[in-house]
Design a protein around this motif. Structure first.
Motif, PDB file in Angstrom:
ATOM      1  N   PRO A 199       0.793  -1.235   0.000  1.00 18.87           N
ATOM      2  CA  PRO A 199       0.000   0.000   0.000  1.00 18.87           C
ATOM      3  C   PRO A 199       0.826   1.285   0.000  1.00 18.87           C
ATOM      4  O   PRO A 199       0.470   2.253  -0.685  1.00 18.87           O
ATOM      5  N   ALA A 200       1.925   1.317   0.732  1.00 16.21           N
ATOM      6  CA  ALA A 200       2.739   2.537   0.773  1.00 16.21           C
ATOM      7  C   ALA A 200       3.337   2.849  -0.597  1.00 16.21           C
ATOM      8  O   ALA A 200       3.389   4.012  -1.008  1.00 16.21           O
ATOM      9  N   ALA A 201       3.767   1.809  -1.308  1.00 17.65           N
ATOM     10  CA  ALA A 201       4.313   2.010  -2.653  1.00 17.65           C
ATOM     11  C   ALA A 201       3.222   2.463  -3.613  1.00 17.65           C
ATOM     12  O   ALA A 201       3.449   3.320  -4.476  1.00 17.65           O
ATOM     13  N   GLN A 202       2.031   1.906  -3.475  1.00 23.85           N
ATOM     14  CA  GLN A 202       0.917   2.340  -4.317  1.00 23.85           C
ATOM     15  C   GLN A 202       0.590   3.805  -4.078  1.00 23.85           C
ATOM     16  O   GLN A 202       0.376   4.576  -5.020  1.00 23.85           O
ATOM     17  N   ASP A 203       0.569   4.215  -2.807  1.00 22.01           N
ATOM     18  CA  ASP A 203       0.265   5.606  -2.486  1.00 22.01           C
ATOM     19  C   ASP A 203       1.305   6.546  -3.080  1.00 22.01           C
ATOM     20  O   ASP A 203       0.969   7.638  -3.564  1.00 22.01           O
ATOM     21  N   ALA A 204       2.567   6.133  -3.067  1.00 24.99           N
ATOM     22  CA  ALA A 204       3.624   6.977  -3.623  1.00 24.99           C
ATOM     23  C   ALA A 204       3.434   7.172  -5.123  1.00 24.99           C
ATOM     24  O   ALA A 204       3.649   8.267  -5.648  1.00 24.99           O
ATOM     25  N   VAL A 205       3.036   6.119  -5.817  1.00 20.01           N
ATOM     26  CA  VAL A 205       2.786   6.235  -7.257  1.00 20.01           C
ATOM     27  C   VAL A 205       1.629   7.184  -7.524  1.00 20.01           C
ATOM     28  O   VAL A 205       1.709   8.065  -8.393  1.00 20.01           O
ATOM     29  N   VAL A 206       0.543   7.028  -6.777  1.00 21.26           N
ATOM     30  CA  VAL A 206      -0.626   7.888  -6.988  1.00 21.26           C
ATOM     31  C   VAL A 206      -0.279   9.343  -6.724  1.00 21.26           C
ATOM     32  O   VAL A 206      -0.739  10.240  -7.447  1.00 21.26           O
ATOM     33  N   ARG A 207       0.558   9.606  -5.719  1.00 24.10           N
ATOM     34  CA  ARG A 207       0.944  10.999  -5.405  1.00 24.10           C
ATOM     35  C   ARG A 207       1.699  11.645  -6.561  1.00 24.10           C
ATOM     36  O   ARG A 207       1.685  12.862  -6.718  1.00 24.10           O
ATOM     37  N   HIS A 208       2.378  10.827  -7.386  1.00 27.33           N
ATOM     38  CA  HIS A 208       3.126  11.356  -8.521  1.00 27.33           C
ATOM     39  C   HIS A 208       2.343  11.270  -9.831  1.00 27.33           C
ATOM     40  O   HIS A 208       2.913  11.471 -10.902  1.00 27.33           O
ATOM     41  N   ASP A 242      -1.325   7.219 -18.577  1.00 30.13           N
ATOM     42  CA  ASP A 242      -0.722   7.143 -17.240  1.00 30.13           C
ATOM     43  C   ASP A 242      -1.189   8.237 -16.289  1.00 30.13           C
ATOM     44  O   ASP A 242      -0.563   8.459 -15.250  1.00 30.13           O
ATOM     45  N   GLY A 243      -2.278   8.917 -16.633  1.00 30.17           N
ATOM     46  CA  GLY A 243      -2.770   9.966 -15.745  1.00 30.17           C
ATOM     47  C   GLY A 243      -1.812  11.115 -15.574  1.00 30.17           C
ATOM     48  O   GLY A 243      -1.935  11.896 -14.632  1.00 30.17           O
ATOM     49  N   GLY A 244      -0.853  11.250 -16.492  1.00 31.89           N
ATOM     50  CA  GLY A 244       0.124  12.322 -16.419  1.00 31.89           C
ATOM     51  C   GLY A 244       1.361  12.003 -15.592  1.00 31.89           C
ATOM     52  O   GLY A 244       2.217  12.851 -15.397  1.00 31.89           O
ATOM     53  N   ARG A 245       1.494  10.754 -15.160  1.00 30.14           N
ATOM     54  CA  ARG A 245       2.625  10.409 -14.295  1.00 30.14           C
ATOM     55  C   ARG A 245       3.973  10.651 -14.971  1.00 30.14           C
ATOM     56  O   ARG A 245       4.906  11.174 -14.361  1.00 30.14           O
ATOM     57  N   SER A 246       4.069  10.286 -16.251  1.00 31.21           N
ATOM     58  CA  SER A 246       5.366  10.414 -16.927  1.00 31.21           C
ATOM     59  C   SER A 246       5.746  11.858 -17.205  1.00 31.21           C
ATOM     60  O   SER A 246       6.893  12.133 -17.576  1.00 31.21           O
ATOM     61  N   ALA A 247       4.816  12.801 -17.006  1.00 28.52           N
ATOM     62  CA  ALA A 247       5.140  14.200 -17.233  1.00 28.52           C
ATOM     63  C   ALA A 247       6.150  14.727 -16.216  1.00 28.52           C
ATOM     64  O   ALA A 247       6.824  15.723 -16.477  1.00 28.52           O
ATOM     65  N   HIS A 248       6.261  14.069 -15.065  1.00 31.99           N
ATOM     66  CA  HIS A 248       7.205  14.580 -14.061  1.00 31.99           C
ATOM     67  C   HIS A 248       7.833  13.479 -13.222  1.00 31.99           C
ATOM     68  O   HIS A 248       8.179  13.688 -12.068  1.00 31.99           O
ATOM     69  N   LEU A 249       8.010  12.292 -13.815  1.00 34.73           N
ATOM     70  CA  LEU A 249       8.740  11.238 -13.123  1.00 34.73           C
ATOM     71  C   LEU A 249      10.205  11.650 -12.940  1.00 34.73           C
ATOM     72  O   LEU A 249      10.792  12.247 -13.839  1.00 34.73           O
TER      73      LEU A 249
END
Length: 249
Positions: A199-208, A242-249
């Motif tokens: 869950p903690a890793a999932q939350d970190a992905v969603v935050r980004h 990707d919901g915009g995740r790759s825009a600021h990974l």
């Protein structure tokens, strides 16, 4: 899809479950006939085929094969053509995904990850190419946002998907102008069902992720259908879903 011409035929690898099943359902809903490939998930594939054939008899077939055995890939394509008479689209969706930390990578992991994510799409596309050239068809490869922005601990998987990204563009060059080849790069769509991401890793992905949530399998499926059926002037491209995740990974 036009009802004036024969319903197009699509082959989806790894089509029994998860994102693959969403792609199968979406293509079928658009009027396509679909060959559902599976390796181990035969029961799920047969259940999906029964569900869709109840709506449109004879529109879905299940084909089982180990894509790591490249010798069987021409026969897999031939089976689709024998069943439906043609091939209009190929979705290279089947994929292995597991961590390979430095110091623990081995030949077996290489064979599995590179085999499923790069080697199989290449040789299956090669086997399908004559039929796709005849129908002026299309290929969509399921890549990953981590093909360009590697995920820590998953070096082999990321390298294999980076190869698939390059292969997508190379095949667009090789098979154009008759056959279009594109890729879809999902972000966080469905978490692996084996506990790789706590869950903690999932939350970190969603935050980004700029949209602040995980996507749905149908988000990928809609994009695949767009590229296969509604994008006649798009080839050699990778679309991130990707919901915009790759825009600021």
């Amino acid at each position: 899809m036009s009802s004036a011409s024969p319903a197009p035929v699509m082959l989806v690898t790894g089509g029994a479950r998860r994102v693959g099943a969403a792609i199968v359902r979406r293509l079928h809903g658009e009027g396509a006939r679909v060959a559902v490939h599976c390796r181990h998930s035969r029961d799920e594939a047969e259940a999906l085929a029964a569900e869709l054939n109840a709506r449109r008899p004879g529109s879905v077939a299940v084909l089982q094969a180990d894509l790591l055995d490249t010798a069987v890939l021409p026969a897999l394509v031939s089976a689709v053509v024998a069943r439906f008479g043609r091939l209009d689209g190929l979705v290279n969706n089947a994929s292995s995904f597991f961590p390979t930390p430095m110091g623990r990578m081995d030949e077996a992991a290489w064979t599995d990850l590179v085999g499923s994510n790069l080697k199989a799409p290449l040789f299956l596309s090669q086997a399908a190419a004559p039929h796709l050239l005849a129908t002026r068809g299309s290929i969509v490869n399921i890549v990953d946002v981590h093909a360009e922005r590697p995920l820590h601990g998953y070096a082999l998987y990321c390298a294999a998907k980076a190869g698939l990204l390059g292969l997508t563009r190379a095949l667009a060059v090789e098979l154009g102008p008759a056959v279009r080849v594109n890729g879809v790069a999902p972000g966080a769509i469905e978490w692996p069902d084996d506990g790789q991401f706590p869950p903690a890793a999932q939350d970190a992905v969603v935050r980004h992720t700029l949209l602040g949530r995980v996507g749905e399998p149908d988000d990928v499926a809609r994009t695949v259908v767009f590229l296969l059926c509604n994008a006649p002037y798009i080839t050699g491209q990778i679309i991130a879903v990707d919901g915009g995740r790759s825009a600021h990974l």
